[in-house]
Write a protein that holds these residues in place. Sequence first.
Motif, PDB file in Angstrom:
ATOM      1  N   GLY A   1    -115.863 -10.950 -55.622  1.00 41.15           N
ATOM      2  CA  GLY A   1    -114.430 -11.048 -55.859  1.00 41.15           C
ATOM      3  C   GLY A   1    -113.844 -12.411 -55.566  1.00 41.15           C
ATOM      4  N   ARG A   2    -114.543 -13.225 -54.761  1.00 44.75           N
ATOM      5  CA  ARG A   2    -114.054 -14.552 -54.412  1.00 44.75           C
ATOM      6  C   ARG A   2    -115.166 -15.572 -54.580  1.00 44.75           C
ATOM      7  NH1 ARG A   2    -111.711 -12.658 -48.759  1.00 44.75           N
ATOM      8  NH2 ARG A   2    -109.785 -11.627 -49.432  1.00 44.75           N
ATOM      9  N   ARG A   3    -114.750 -16.817 -54.815  1.00 43.59           N
ATOM     10  CA  ARG A   3    -115.702 -17.926 -54.867  1.00 43.59           C
ATOM     11  C   ARG A   3    -115.273 -18.983 -53.855  1.00 43.59           C
ATOM     12  NH1 ARG A   3    -119.787 -19.905 -57.760  1.00 43.59           N
ATOM     13  NH2 ARG A   3    -119.645 -18.171 -59.254  1.00 43.59           N
TER      14      ARG A   3
ATOM     15  N   ALA B   1    -104.186 -18.059 -46.931  1.00 48.36           N
ATOM     16  CA  ALA B   1    -105.083 -17.485 -47.937  1.00 48.36           C
ATOM     17  C   ALA B   1    -106.142 -16.624 -47.255  1.00 48.36           C
ATOM     18  CB  ALA B   1    -105.757 -18.595 -48.742  1.00 48.36           C
ATOM     19  N   PRO B   2    -106.446 -15.437 -47.809  1.00 50.21           N
ATOM     20  CA  PRO B   2    -107.411 -14.538 -47.156  1.00 50.21           C
ATOM     21  C   PRO B   2    -108.754 -15.191 -46.846  1.00 50.21           C
ATOM     22  CG  PRO B   2    -106.259 -13.384 -48.915  1.00 50.21           C
ATOM     23  CD  PRO B   2    -105.845 -14.823 -49.009  1.00 50.21           C
TER      24      PRO B   2
ATOM     25  N   LEU C   1    -112.573 -17.561 -42.674  1.00 51.38           N
ATOM     26  CA  LEU C   1    -113.314 -18.689 -42.111  1.00 51.38           C
ATOM     27  C   LEU C   1    -112.842 -18.985 -40.691  1.00 51.38           C
ATOM     28  CD1 LEU C   1    -115.234 -21.117 -42.169  1.00 51.38           C
ATOM     29  CD2 LEU C   1    -113.425 -22.411 -43.314  1.00 51.38           C
ATOM     30  N   VAL C   2    -111.537 -19.005 -40.485  1.00 50.88           N
ATOM     31  CA  VAL C   2    -110.991 -19.272 -39.153  1.00 50.88           C
ATOM     32  C   VAL C   2    -111.491 -18.227 -38.160  1.00 50.88           C
ATOM     33  CG1 VAL C   2    -108.877 -19.331 -37.788  1.00 50.88           C
ATOM     34  CG2 VAL C   2    -108.981 -20.533 -39.991  1.00 50.88           C
ATOM     35  N   ALA C   3    -111.513 -16.962 -38.594  1.00 51.53           N
ATOM     36  CA  ALA C   3    -112.001 -15.893 -37.712  1.00 51.53           C
ATOM     37  C   ALA C   3    -113.472 -16.088 -37.383  1.00 51.53           C
ATOM     38  CB  ALA C   3    -111.769 -14.536 -38.366  1.00 51.53           C
ATOM     39  N   ALA C   4    -114.265 -16.488 -38.379  1.00 57.68           N
ATOM     40  CA  ALA C   4    -115.698 -16.711 -38.144  1.00 57.68           C
ATOM     41  C   ALA C   4    -115.928 -17.879 -37.198  1.00 57.68           C
ATOM     42  CB  ALA C   4    -116.417 -16.960 -39.473  1.00 57.68           C
ATOM     43  N   ALA C   5    -115.059 -18.908 -37.297  1.00 64.90           N
ATOM     44  CA  ALA C   5    -115.197 -20.077 -36.424  1.00 64.90           C
ATOM     45  C   ALA C   5    -114.776 -19.757 -35.001  1.00 64.90           C
ATOM     46  CB  ALA C   5    -114.383 -21.236 -36.980  1.00 64.90           C
TER      47      ALA C   5
ATOM     48  N   LEU D   1    -105.932 -28.912 -57.145  1.00 66.41           N
ATOM     49  CA  LEU D   1    -106.358 -27.928 -58.139  1.00 66.41           C
ATOM     50  C   LEU D   1    -105.804 -26.542 -57.831  1.00 66.41           C
ATOM     51  CD1 LEU D   1    -110.109 -28.992 -58.513  1.00 66.41           C
ATOM     52  CD2 LEU D   1    -108.210 -29.560 -60.034  1.00 66.41           C
ATOM     53  N   GLY D   2    -104.971 -26.446 -56.790  1.00 67.12           N
ATOM     54  CA  GLY D   2    -104.339 -25.182 -56.447  1.00 67.12           C
ATOM     55  C   GLY D   2    -105.124 -24.322 -55.485  1.00 67.12           C
ATOM     56  N   MET D   3    -106.078 -24.921 -54.750  1.00 69.11           N
ATOM     57  CA  MET D   3    -106.923 -24.170 -53.835  1.00 69.11           C
ATOM     58  C   MET D   3    -106.603 -24.533 -52.390  1.00 69.11           C
ATOM     59  SD  MET D   3    -110.436 -25.136 -55.816  1.00 69.11           S
ATOM     60  CE  MET D   3    -111.487 -24.496 -54.504  1.00 69.11           C
ATOM     61  N   PRO D   4    -106.633 -23.561 -51.464  1.00 64.79           N
ATOM     62  CA  PRO D   4    -106.632 -23.940 -50.047  1.00 64.79           C
ATOM     63  C   PRO D   4    -107.923 -24.679 -49.739  1.00 64.79           C
ATOM     64  CG  PRO D   4    -107.078 -21.591 -50.269  1.00 64.79           C
ATOM     65  CD  PRO D   4    -106.723 -22.098 -51.645  1.00 64.79           C
ATOM     66  N   ALA D   5    -107.850 -25.682 -48.884  1.00 63.52           N
ATOM     67  CA  ALA D   5    -109.028 -26.496 -48.597  1.00 63.52           C
ATOM     68  C   ALA D   5    -109.014 -26.933 -47.144  1.00 63.52           C
ATOM     69  CB  ALA D   5    -109.072 -27.723 -49.514  1.00 63.52           C
ATOM     70  N   VAL D   6    -110.186 -26.938 -46.528  1.00 65.92           N
ATOM     71  CA  VAL D   6    -110.315 -27.326 -45.129  1.00 65.92           C
ATOM     72  C   VAL D   6    -111.500 -28.258 -44.970  1.00 65.92           C
ATOM     73  CG1 VAL D   6    -109.328 -25.137 -44.316  1.00 65.92           C
ATOM     74  CG2 VAL D   6    -111.819 -25.389 -44.490  1.00 65.92           C
TER      75      VAL D   6
END
Length: 355
Positions: A64-66, A286-287, A292-296, A315-320
Amino acid sequence: MSDTLDLFADPIDLTTALVDVRSVSGEEEEIADLVERSLRGQAPHLEITRSGNSVLARTRLGRGRRVVLAGHLDTVPINSNFPSRRDGDVLHGCGTVDMKGGDAVMLAIAALSAEARHDLTFVFYDCEEIEAERNGLTRIQRELPEWLLGDLAIVCEPSNGTVEAGCQGTMRVEVRTTGRRAHTARAWMGANAIHGMGEALRRLEAYVPRQPEIDGCRYHEGLQAVKISGGVAGNVVPDEAVLTVNHRFAPDRSVEEAERHLREVFDGFDVTVTDFAGGALPGLSAPAAQELVAAAGGTPVAKLGWTDVARFAALGMPAVNFGPGDPTLAHTQEEHLPVRQVTECFAVLQRFLLD
């Protein structure tokens, strides 16, 4: 050097193997070939393509996600710090921090991604350390734009193993004063352009930068003079002076807003924009970013600098940013990496992407 990397080896050993391949910007063919051969030979579940000296790979699992993971293969010029050297739990060498530790983590995840929780794209690109038009991401966005799209981008630049959200924008301007030349023996007949720069410098000295909080991350803006030039000869009143100023602005400001702000700060002066790059909002709501934050397991912080996360945000994406290594050691002769950070970053991404 072996013809392939062992992608299933300890990511620390994988880091060492990558560091021991020279890959100064513009000379990445050897390492790109090595990465491509290794992925094709050991990760047959991946779709793989090549763009110049960039290697791209992705799963097609119908999730469902990439999530897009990106890391550059190039380093700054070697500075008596090649090949790598291991001193206990510390790996020394050019590229250990910036950013072959992050590349190694990406490769290790790629090898294990046949049953990943999310569809994954891996982008190993060239020429990050030099001018933007040669950056591999520029070429990929132009020729293979669909390879950069996803629900979250993770740029595995060094972040001390902490999730660094978004990034600041940057802008350089030239503030120019003009005067009239005269012989210094008759200085009253001229107008000194360098003296005329005093007011601009006073404004800089008194400037109080903003510290906005966005998505719980505090950004520290900055406005600094980085160069000043002027003068004709030792006996001539100068008729021009140029002050170069760098502004680092929080991602809640657009490039246009940053320019308006600088023109307000230097109202009455001739101001020319010479370089700029927009920032990236954190996007932590963003979900995928929350996972990712929870995993970290830590508190995300603002990225106080500009990185390629801005390209993905555009490009309209959250990025870290998330990767092993202390970014303050990047580009230094003493560049080194505590190997535990490689292990820890791999474990976080394994929890987030694979478990």
